[in-house]
Design a protein around this motif. Structure first.
Motif, PDB file in Angstrom:
ATOM      1  N   THR A   1       0.809  -1.212   0.000  1.00 25.40           N
ATOM      2  CA  THR A   1       0.000   0.000   0.000  1.00 25.40           C
ATOM      3  C   THR A   1       0.849   1.272   0.000  1.00 25.40           C
ATOM      4  O   THR A   1       1.971   1.304   0.499  1.00 25.40           O
ATOM      5  CB  THR A   1      -0.939   0.057   1.216  1.00 25.40           C
ATOM      6  N   ASP A   2       0.267   2.293  -0.570  1.00 23.87           N
ATOM      7  CA  ASP A   2       0.784   3.661  -0.492  1.00 23.87           C
ATOM      8  C   ASP A   2      -0.404   4.572  -0.767  1.00 23.87           C
ATOM      9  O   ASP A   2      -0.715   4.876  -1.918  1.00 23.87           O
ATOM     10  CB  ASP A   2       1.900   3.898  -1.506  1.00 23.87           C
ATOM     11  N   ARG A   3      -1.078   4.986   0.289  1.00 29.62           N
ATOM     12  CA  ARG A   3      -2.325   5.725   0.106  1.00 29.62           C
ATOM     13  C   ARG A   3      -2.102   7.056  -0.606  1.00 29.62           C
ATOM     14  O   ARG A   3      -3.048   7.620  -1.170  1.00 29.62           O
ATOM     15  CB  ARG A   3      -3.028   5.922   1.445  1.00 29.62           C
TER      16      ARG A   3
ATOM     17  N   GLN B   1      -0.666   7.473  -3.302  1.00 33.62           N
ATOM     18  CA  GLN B   1      -0.806   7.269  -4.739  1.00 33.62           C
ATOM     19  C   GLN B   1      -2.252   7.063  -5.183  1.00 33.62           C
ATOM     20  O   GLN B   1      -2.528   7.030  -6.388  1.00 33.62           O
ATOM     21  CB  GLN B   1       0.031   6.068  -5.186  1.00 33.62           C
ATOM     22  N   LEU B   2      -3.167   6.913  -4.227  1.00 36.92           N
ATOM     23  CA  LEU B   2      -4.562   6.713  -4.591  1.00 36.92           C
ATOM     24  C   LEU B   2      -5.121   7.956  -5.274  1.00 36.92           C
ATOM     25  O   LEU B   2      -4.703   9.082  -4.987  1.00 36.92           O
ATOM     26  CB  LEU B   2      -5.396   6.406  -3.340  1.00 36.92           C
TER      27      LEU B   2
ATOM     28  N   LEU C   1      -8.274   4.244   1.524  1.00 36.97           N
ATOM     29  CA  LEU C   1      -7.433   3.057   1.454  1.00 36.97           C
ATOM     30  C   LEU C   1      -8.179   1.803   1.886  1.00 36.97           C
ATOM     31  O   LEU C   1      -8.105   0.768   1.211  1.00 36.97           O
ATOM     32  CB  LEU C   1      -6.181   3.248   2.320  1.00 36.97           C
TER      33      LEU C   1
ATOM     34  N   THR D   1     -10.602   0.703  -0.649  1.00 29.99           N
ATOM     35  CA  THR D   1      -9.872   0.136  -1.784  1.00 29.99           C
ATOM     36  C   THR D   1      -9.443  -1.296  -1.494  1.00 29.99           C
ATOM     37  O   THR D   1      -9.553  -2.180  -2.355  1.00 29.99           O
ATOM     38  CB  THR D   1      -8.650   1.010  -2.112  1.00 29.99           C
TER      39      THR D   1
ATOM     40  N   GLU E   1       2.502   2.621   4.779  1.00 25.85           N
ATOM     41  CA  GLU E   1       2.080   3.879   5.411  1.00 25.85           C
ATOM     42  C   GLU E   1       2.995   4.278   6.571  1.00 25.85           C
ATOM     43  O   GLU E   1       2.571   4.414   7.714  1.00 25.85           O
ATOM     44  CB  GLU E   1       0.625   3.764   5.892  1.00 25.85           C
TER      45      GLU E   1
ATOM     46  N   MET F   1       2.446  -2.330  -6.324  1.00 23.80           N
ATOM     47  CA  MET F   1       2.054  -1.159  -5.557  1.00 23.80           C
ATOM     48  C   MET F   1       1.420  -0.136  -6.494  1.00 23.80           C
ATOM     49  O   MET F   1       0.206  -0.023  -6.564  1.00 23.80           O
ATOM     50  CB  MET F   1       3.233  -0.556  -4.801  1.00 23.80           C
TER      51      MET F   1
ATOM     52  N   MET G   1      -2.407   0.992  -6.826  1.00 27.15           N
ATOM     53  CA  MET G   1      -2.709   2.200  -6.067  1.00 27.15           C
ATOM     54  C   MET G   1      -3.094   3.362  -6.970  1.00 27.15           C
ATOM     55  O   MET G   1      -3.952   4.178  -6.626  1.00 27.15           O
ATOM     56  CB  MET G   1      -1.509   2.587  -5.205  1.00 27.15           C
ATOM     57  N   ARG G   2      -2.474   3.474  -8.138  1.00 28.83           N
ATOM     58  CA  ARG G   2      -2.750   4.604  -9.030  1.00 28.83           C
ATOM     59  C   ARG G   2      -3.883   4.335 -10.019  1.00 28.83           C
ATOM     60  O   ARG G   2      -4.285   5.231 -10.764  1.00 28.83           O
ATOM     61  CB  ARG G   2      -1.492   4.971  -9.828  1.00 28.83           C
TER      62      ARG G   2
ATOM     63  N   PRO H   1      -8.810   0.099  -8.878  1.00 21.44           N
ATOM     64  CA  PRO H   1      -7.822  -0.835  -8.335  1.00 21.44           C
ATOM     65  C   PRO H   1      -8.279  -2.292  -8.353  1.00 21.44           C
ATOM     66  O   PRO H   1      -7.484  -3.187  -8.640  1.00 21.44           O
ATOM     67  CB  PRO H   1      -7.610  -0.326  -6.906  1.00 21.44           C
TER      68      PRO H   1
END
Length: 202
Positions: free
Chosen positions: A13-15, A17-18, A24, A27, A43, A170, A174-175, A179
């Motif tokens: 995860t890398d919120r 990039q959402l 998150l 998602t 995170e 990731m 995430m992007r 998703p």
């Protein structure tokens, strides 16, 4: 969870990039519904109660095994360690590696899995240099997840053909505008998972 049940697809995860307005946890629920069976919750900026709340919500998602990046937690199935972190004395854990010899060293330490990155050209792992060499990967004694540059089912299939157990992603998820659809697309190129056991250290 055991070696045999390591999913073929793991999400990191890398919120940040959402897409704007995307939550998150929501998602992760959508991705789990699409077939995702394990997530590495990163995170690193979250501490204290905000982090604990996120862990509780993520751990409650049915069918999704929660792994924590660099941290242990009683609600997590395991821990994914950075390359420099000392090996734990117990529990289910994996390590980030950037060369096949590092994967072999992780296996000798007792790791249950490893990520190998950057597998391909990627924005998320650009600081780690060119794609890694993969010679000897098929002979390493633990499951390896290809990380970096996995954006299509063809990429995932190519990773398996090169000896990887599966893939870790990731940015591609995430992007994504959707998703869960990206997860479902990647899973079409991967063997079916054994359902994961959620919650609690192994």
């Amino acid at each position: 969870m055991s070696h045999a049940s390591l999913p073929r697809l793991v999400l990191l995860t890398d919120r940040a990039q959402l897409r704007l307005g995307r939550d998150l946890v929501r998602t992760l629920r959508e991705c789990a519904h699409a077939g995702l069976r394990a997530v590495v919750l990163r995170e690193p900026d979250l501490v204290g109660e905000p982090f604990e709340a996120l862990v509780r919500e993520a751990a409650a998602i049915p069918g999704l095994a929660l792994l924590l990046s660099r941290r242990t937690h009683p609600l997590a199935a395991g821990t994914h360690l950075a390359a420099h972190q000392p090996a734990p004395t117990h529990g289910w854990w994996g390590r980030s590696c950037h060369a096949v010899p590092e994967v072999r060293a992780a296996a000798a330490e007792g790791a249950s899995w490893a990520t190998l990155s950057p597998w391909g050209a990627t924005l998320s792992k650009a600081g780690y240099g060119p794609p890694v060499g993969r010679d000897g990967l098929a002979d390493v004694p633990l499951p390896v997840l290809a990380l970096g540059g996995i954006t299509t089912p063809e990429d995932a299939a190519g990773a398996l053909a090169s000896g990887a157990h599966g893939v870790a992603v990731m940015g591609a998820v995430m992007r994504a505008a959707d998703p869960a659809r990206m997860v479902a697309s990647l899973l079409t190129a991967l063997p079916a998972d054994v359902p994961a056991t959620t919650g609690g250290a192994a």
